[in-house]
Design a protein around this motif. Sequence first.
Motif, PDB file in Angstrom:
ATOM      1  N   LEU B  28       0.845  -1.194   0.000  1.00 38.96           N
ATOM      2  CA  LEU B  28       0.000   0.000   0.000  1.00 38.96           C
ATOM      3  C   LEU B  28       0.882   1.247   0.000  1.00 38.96           C
ATOM      4  O   LEU B  28       0.686   2.170  -0.793  1.00 38.96           O
ATOM      5  CB  LEU B  28      -0.909   0.001   1.229  1.00 38.96           C
ATOM      6  N   ASP B  31       3.440   1.182  -3.265  1.00 34.09           N
ATOM      7  CA  ASP B  31       2.855   1.440  -4.577  1.00 34.09           C
ATOM      8  C   ASP B  31       2.480   2.895  -4.812  1.00 34.09           C
ATOM      9  O   ASP B  31       2.253   3.306  -5.944  1.00 34.09           O
ATOM     10  CB  ASP B  31       1.601   0.575  -4.771  1.00 34.09           C
ATOM     11  N   SER B 223     -14.949   8.771   1.448  1.00 33.80           N
ATOM     12  CA  SER B 223     -15.110   7.322   1.314  1.00 33.80           C
ATOM     13  C   SER B 223     -15.886   6.985   0.036  1.00 33.80           C
ATOM     14  O   SER B 223     -15.493   6.095  -0.726  1.00 33.80           O
ATOM     15  CB  SER B 223     -15.815   6.752   2.537  1.00 33.80           C
ATOM     16  N   LEU B 226     -13.753   7.785  -3.025  1.00 32.43           N
ATOM     17  CA  LEU B 226     -12.735   6.760  -3.290  1.00 32.43           C
ATOM     18  C   LEU B 226     -13.361   5.519  -3.915  1.00 32.43           C
ATOM     19  O   LEU B 226     -12.827   4.944  -4.858  1.00 32.43           O
ATOM     20  CB  LEU B 226     -12.033   6.399  -1.976  1.00 32.43           C
ATOM     21  N   ASN B 227     -14.528   5.130  -3.414  1.00 26.59           N
ATOM     22  CA  ASN B 227     -15.122   3.918  -3.960  1.00 26.59           C
ATOM     23  C   ASN B 227     -15.684   4.134  -5.357  1.00 26.59           C
ATOM     24  O   ASN B 227     -15.725   3.217  -6.164  1.00 26.59           O
ATOM     25  CB  ASN B 227     -16.208   3.388  -3.033  1.00 26.59           C
ATOM     26  N   ILE B 230     -13.057   3.459  -7.987  1.00 25.23           N
ATOM     27  CA  ILE B 230     -12.800   2.069  -8.336  1.00 25.23           C
ATOM     28  C   ILE B 230     -13.981   1.467  -9.072  1.00 25.23           C
ATOM     29  O   ILE B 230     -13.844   0.602  -9.927  1.00 25.23           O
ATOM     30  CB  ILE B 230     -12.429   1.252  -7.082  1.00 25.23           C
ATOM     31  N   TYR B 237      -7.662  -1.592 -13.729  1.00 24.08           N
ATOM     32  CA  TYR B 237      -7.618  -0.761 -12.544  1.00 24.08           C
ATOM     33  C   TYR B 237      -6.257  -0.093 -12.401  1.00 24.08           C
ATOM     34  O   TYR B 237      -5.235  -0.730 -12.555  1.00 24.08           O
ATOM     35  CB  TYR B 237      -7.863  -1.624 -11.314  1.00 24.08           C
ATOM     36  N   PHE B 239      -4.546   0.606  -9.626  1.00 20.24           N
ATOM     37  CA  PHE B 239      -4.552   0.440  -8.181  1.00 20.24           C
ATOM     38  C   PHE B 239      -3.615   1.412  -7.492  1.00 20.24           C
ATOM     39  O   PHE B 239      -3.882   1.850  -6.376  1.00 20.24           O
ATOM     40  CB  PHE B 239      -4.168  -1.004  -7.818  1.00 20.24           C
ATOM     41  N   PHE B 242      -5.515   4.518  -6.849  1.00 16.21           N
ATOM     42  CA  PHE B 242      -6.494   4.312  -5.778  1.00 16.21           C
ATOM     43  C   PHE B 242      -5.814   4.280  -4.416  1.00 16.21           C
ATOM     44  O   PHE B 242      -6.300   4.834  -3.443  1.00 16.21           O
ATOM     45  CB  PHE B 242      -7.248   2.984  -5.956  1.00 16.21           C
ATOM     46  N   LYS B 243      -4.668   3.583  -4.395  1.00 18.34           N
ATOM     47  CA  LYS B 243      -3.964   3.456  -3.123  1.00 18.34           C
ATOM     48  C   LYS B 243      -3.459   4.799  -2.636  1.00 18.34           C
ATOM     49  O   LYS B 243      -3.492   5.078  -1.435  1.00 18.34           O
ATOM     50  CB  LYS B 243      -2.797   2.486  -3.274  1.00 18.34           C
ATOM     51  N   GLY B 246      -6.275   6.518  -1.271  1.00 21.25           N
ATOM     52  CA  GLY B 246      -6.612   5.827  -0.024  1.00 21.25           C
ATOM     53  C   GLY B 246      -5.679   6.193   1.112  1.00 21.25           C
ATOM     54  O   GLY B 246      -6.122   6.415   2.239  1.00 21.25           O
ATOM     55  N   VAL B 247      -4.387   6.272   0.814  1.00 24.65           N
ATOM     56  CA  VAL B 247      -3.429   6.639   1.862  1.00 24.65           C
ATOM     57  C   VAL B 247      -3.688   8.074   2.306  1.00 24.65           C
ATOM     58  O   VAL B 247      -3.695   8.384   3.508  1.00 24.65           O
ATOM     59  CB  VAL B 247      -1.980   6.475   1.350  1.00 24.65           C
ATOM     60  N   TYR B 249      -6.485   9.519   2.293  1.00 22.23           N
ATOM     61  CA  TYR B 249      -7.722   9.450   3.074  1.00 22.23           C
ATOM     62  C   TYR B 249      -7.453   8.910   4.479  1.00 22.23           C
ATOM     63  O   TYR B 249      -8.073   9.325   5.450  1.00 22.23           O
ATOM     64  CB  TYR B 249      -8.699   8.558   2.292  1.00 22.23           C
TER      65      TYR B 249
END
Lengths: 461, 274
Positions: B28, B31, B223, B226-227, B230, B237, B239, B242-243, B246-247, B249
Amino acid sequence: MMSSFAKPMTDGTARATRRPTRRKARGHVSGLGLLMMAPALIMLLAFFFTPVALTGVFAFTDLSTSTGIGRGTFVITPTDLRQLRDRGLTEDEALAISAATYSVDDAGLAAARAAGADAAFVDQIAERLTGESYEDQRDFERVLRDLPAAPRSPRAIKSAAEAFGQSVLNRRHETRDALAAQLDATAPDLSDAVRDMVLDASYTGAVFTTENFTRLATQPETGRLIANTALYVGATLSVFNVGLGLFLAIVLFYMPKPVTGFFSTVWLLPRITPVVLYTIMWKWFTWEDGFLPILAEQVGLPSFNYMKGSVVTAWMTMISVNGFIGASFGLILFSGALRAIPVQQLWASEVDGATRLQQVRRIILPQMRWPILFVTAYQTLSLLSSYEQIWLTTNGGPGKTTTVWALEAFKTALSNYSGNLEYGMGAAMALILVVVGLALSIIYLMIFKFGELVSRPKIEF
Amino acid sequence: MTRNFSTIPLILAITLVSLPLMVMYGFLILDTFTDAPPGELWPDRFTLEHWRFLFDTSVVGNVWAATGNSLILALSMMVIVLSLSTTAAYAISRLHLPYRRFFLAGIMVMHAFPAVTLLIGVFFVLNFTGLYNSMIGVILVKGALMLPFGIWIMKGFYDAVPWEIEMAGVQDGASRFTVWRRLILPQVKPGLVALGVFSFLDGWGEYLLPRILAPGSEMTVLSVFLNELIAADQLGYDFNLFKSVGVFYTLPVILLFVIFQNRLMNIFGGGTKG
């Protein structure tokens, strides 16, 4: 210093005189207390009790997107008639209801113009036939054909005639009486019983029914949902929440401090990571072109989308996704319980030459009975009702193989792509969960008692 | 404790079961600032382009607006939970109320009860009150669902405050309200901090309620944001992107947790004596 000595003296006398009044004061209700409780009570009333009550009420209705949440209207559709035929409506009665009458009025003339009929023809109809009314389409068409301005093609005549047709079908009425009046005009020969049956069926709003529960009790899908839920809760609990949680807690209990610290942090992470990021990480881990499939390809194992590609891997993924959070909860709770075991017992056993395994089996495990029971009870409840992680990962797939009860209830009522949300059915499924949840929480409160519940860490983090 | 056993196999065993988590969280972080060639596990170059979304709204949309909305949701929910549970818990803990035992038992049952099952009922309530599809509705619902927990925690902290403090205040002529505000509240400050942080984190991480109860709302929280990333991306993807989002977030969560770790453990541990 003096004052602080002097004070108790006066206080002492004050207390003596005040005591009776104080006791009286405790006898009546504290206004401040009510005031301080009120906001919280209102919130709980609005968002706890009312939802429970509404779930209970709507479980016994057929409320859905098509009935709408407000009041319904009355309309007879061809579908209604087809369904009523199964309930004893005869062919003749159905024909009588769906029969159209033809009367020449302003609405019909406007409809004929809109349908593209010749203007001169329509004018002539207005001039010669206004106010006339015909029972049969063929009679009406014959009259039309006799008009001087009538078009040649039978098709044009037919479409002009249809514009004047009035049927009770597909017409929306605000009240039952309005529809009844029109029904009487169209099909006066219906018996009262048949008429009422048709009127009942014509209501588009929600009606009270126990159909949801009959459907749940009879459809074969219910059995599979229950089996899925049992497998999911059972496997997650036994393998992860209790099994892995206890294993980690006991092993870390014996480890040197840096090791314990490191692994405790690693296992705290799933609990504090927001659910969306956590599920994205699992997607990356199991999705095609993700970590595990690439790894599998490099070592020559079958490589595909493990999250959704096959039933077995989907189950494993779904249980692990929830299980790693559950194991984390178990670890925190069991570690706390382990630290509470008097360390002298362990020392004594070592003096007597007990091995680690004997120590775990004879001293630790017997004392872990209550924490294990607690984790089992508490997590059964949350696993039964939680579906967020499943929804965000396998989404119940492939097919419906990993769909559990809570997810199905949620999808039925609030989130499906067919467009028809069955609130009533969803509420019925939720009501069953609510009842089970209430029963379980009351039972486990009785088992663990007030004090027991709060003296241990019981937070889902 | 003496070491009459070998640690190495056990460390290996727990490493093995923790491996999925270590891999997931390791990659996580890794990347977000590296790139790997397709079909490979290990990255081969360093890059900061996954963090471009912070400045460039064309990458994923306006992440700062979503951050602001998440902040609003989490903070307002924290205010509701804190204010309502501090007052209600004090009333339950110290003041004379009719049906006090009944309230207590009710709050305990609600605390144990899985509130997610009420979502369909809550949907109806919001529909009838016209709060459906608004952030206010989500905040109220989220706050209300957390109240039993908040009241229970705060009651534990109030119960631990000695009676004598209150008696002293009352005998000096202060009203019960003043006593609560000036004398008791400072005593339960650790509880307030812990509950505040806890409810903030809960609101910050919430996905289900905003997604279901305010799907058409203008205010997209992080949230949901972010979803949607995806869910929207049909082709391969990204990723790493997204990661990174996400980080971004999750950073406040980690930060708060590190700062308040001991206070949060207060809730876990001794602070909640009944």
